[in-house]
Write a protein that holds these residues in place. Structure first.
Motif, PDB file in Angstrom:
ATOM      1  N   THR A  28      -9.531  -0.201   7.053  1.00 18.60           N
ATOM      2  CA  THR A  28      -9.936  -0.633   5.718  1.00 18.60           C
ATOM      3  C   THR A  28     -11.107   0.202   5.196  1.00 18.60           C
ATOM      4  O   THR A  28     -11.186   0.449   3.989  1.00 18.60           O
ATOM      5  N   GLY A  29     -11.982   0.653   6.075  1.00 18.86           N
ATOM      6  CA  GLY A  29     -13.072   1.524   5.646  1.00 18.86           C
ATOM      7  C   GLY A  29     -12.569   2.862   5.132  1.00 18.86           C
ATOM      8  O   GLY A  29     -13.026   3.360   4.107  1.00 18.86           O
ATOM      9  N   VAL A  30     -11.607   3.441   5.839  1.00 22.12           N
ATOM     10  CA  VAL A  30     -11.019   4.705   5.393  1.00 22.12           C
ATOM     11  C   VAL A  30     -10.249   4.505   4.093  1.00 22.12           C
ATOM     12  O   VAL A  30     -10.319   5.341   3.184  1.00 22.12           O
ATOM     13  N   ALA A  31      -9.536   3.386   3.978  1.00 17.63           N
ATOM     14  CA  ALA A  31      -8.805   3.100   2.737  1.00 17.63           C
ATOM     15  C   ALA A  31      -9.769   2.946   1.566  1.00 17.63           C
ATOM     16  O   ALA A  31      -9.500   3.435   0.463  1.00 17.63           O
ATOM     17  N   ALA A  32     -10.898   2.283   1.784  1.00 17.48           N
ATOM     18  CA  ALA A  32     -11.900   2.148   0.719  1.00 17.48           C
ATOM     19  C   ALA A  32     -12.484   3.503   0.353  1.00 17.48           C
ATOM     20  O   ALA A  32     -12.702   3.788  -0.832  1.00 17.48           O
ATOM     21  N   LEU A  35      -9.878   5.350  -1.669  1.00 11.84           N
ATOM     22  CA  LEU A  35      -9.766   4.764  -3.000  1.00 11.84           C
ATOM     23  C   LEU A  35     -10.938   5.182  -3.878  1.00 11.84           C
ATOM     24  O   LEU A  35     -10.753   5.527  -5.040  1.00 11.84           O
ATOM     25  N   ALA A  36     -12.125   5.199  -3.309  1.00 15.63           N
ATOM     26  CA  ALA A  36     -13.310   5.598  -4.077  1.00 15.63           C
ATOM     27  C   ALA A  36     -13.276   7.075  -4.436  1.00 15.63           C
ATOM     28  O   ALA A  36     -13.751   7.468  -5.497  1.00 15.63           O
ATOM     29  N   SER A  37     -12.713   7.902  -3.563  1.00 12.78           N
ATOM     30  CA  SER A  37     -12.684   9.335  -3.847  1.00 12.78           C
ATOM     31  C   SER A  37     -11.580   9.721  -4.822  1.00 12.78           C
ATOM     32  O   SER A  37     -11.688  10.739  -5.493  1.00 12.78           O
ATOM     33  N   GLY A  45      -8.756  -2.358 -12.849  1.00 18.26           N
ATOM     34  CA  GLY A  45      -7.819  -2.857 -11.851  1.00 18.26           C
ATOM     35  C   GLY A  45      -8.142  -2.463 -10.421  1.00 18.26           C
ATOM     36  O   GLY A  45      -7.637  -3.070  -9.483  1.00 18.26           O
ATOM     37  N   LEU A  46      -8.968  -1.440 -10.210  1.00 23.25           N
ATOM     38  CA  LEU A  46      -9.221  -0.966  -8.854  1.00 23.25           C
ATOM     39  C   LEU A  46     -10.569  -1.393  -8.283  1.00 23.25           C
ATOM     40  O   LEU A  46     -10.834  -1.168  -7.108  1.00 23.25           O
ATOM     41  N   LEU A  47     -11.409  -2.015  -9.086  1.00 22.23           N
ATOM     42  CA  LEU A  47     -12.715  -2.433  -8.598  1.00 22.23           C
ATOM     43  C   LEU A  47     -12.580  -3.542  -7.561  1.00 22.23           C
ATOM     44  O   LEU A  47     -13.188  -3.472  -6.493  1.00 22.23           O
ATOM     45  N   TYR A  48     -11.771  -4.531  -7.837  1.00 21.55           N
ATOM     46  CA  TYR A  48     -11.654  -5.660  -6.918  1.00 21.55           C
ATOM     47  C   TYR A  48     -10.921  -5.318  -5.618  1.00 21.55           C
ATOM     48  O   TYR A  48     -11.327  -5.808  -4.555  1.00 21.55           O
ATOM     49  N   PRO A  49      -9.883  -4.476  -5.647  1.00 21.70           N
ATOM     50  CA  PRO A  49      -9.339  -4.040  -4.349  1.00 21.70           C
ATOM     51  C   PRO A  49     -10.349  -3.253  -3.516  1.00 21.70           C
ATOM     52  O   PRO A  49     -10.405  -3.408  -2.290  1.00 21.70           O
ATOM     53  N   TYR A  50     -11.172  -2.449  -4.167  1.00 18.68           N
ATOM     54  CA  TYR A  50     -12.210  -1.698  -3.462  1.00 18.68           C
ATOM     55  C   TYR A  50     -13.218  -2.647  -2.815  1.00 18.68           C
ATOM     56  O   TYR A  50     -13.574  -2.503  -1.646  1.00 18.68           O
ATOM     57  N   VAL A  51     -13.662  -3.633  -3.577  1.00 21.52           N
ATOM     58  CA  VAL A  51     -14.596  -4.625  -3.044  1.00 21.52           C
ATOM     59  C   VAL A  51     -13.947  -5.415  -1.912  1.00 21.52           C
ATOM     60  O   VAL A  51     -14.587  -5.721  -0.903  1.00 21.52           O
TER      61      VAL A  51
END
Length: 110
Positions: A28-32, A35-37, A45-51
């Motif tokens: 999940t850390g790598v996925a975050a 996603l951020a990069s 729409g992508l703020l809450y999945p990131y959080v």
């Protein structure tokens, strides 16, 4: 001498191990991070999945610290186990600190 049995609620917790928490936390850390990069700003729409990904990463690292502390309390810390305990704590902190930092950056936007 009668052997103490594990209470029923704790038997289900035996499924959550340091290895599983580490694997899920790293994933999940790598996925975050990915996603951020991939996105420059934060589309709504992508703020809450990131959080959510950062929250799961922080939960996994906190559970690694908790499991390690409980294990140290019940089994102790012998000379052979110290490097393993140190590695577990290092992995947990390597997951927890960036996740909390990422959450602190986006917290005002929530």
């Amino acid at each position: 001498m009668k052997r103490r049995s594990t209470p029923e609620p704790l038997r289900g917790l035996k499924l959550w191990t340091i290895q599983r928490a580490t694997t899920l936390g790293i994933a999940t850390g790598v996925a975050a991070l990915l996603l951020a990069s991939m996105i420059g700003g934060w589309p709504e729409g992508l703020l809450y999945p990131y959080v959510g990904l950062l929250g799961v990463t922080a939960f996994c690292s906190a559970s690694i610290l908790w499991i390690t502390a409980v294990d140290m309390r019940t089994r102790g810390t012998s000379g052979r186990m110290r490097p393993i305990r140190g590695f577990d704590v290092a992995i947990a902190l390597a997951l927890l600190l960036p996740a909390l930092y990422g959450l602190s950056l986006v917290w005002p936007e929530l």
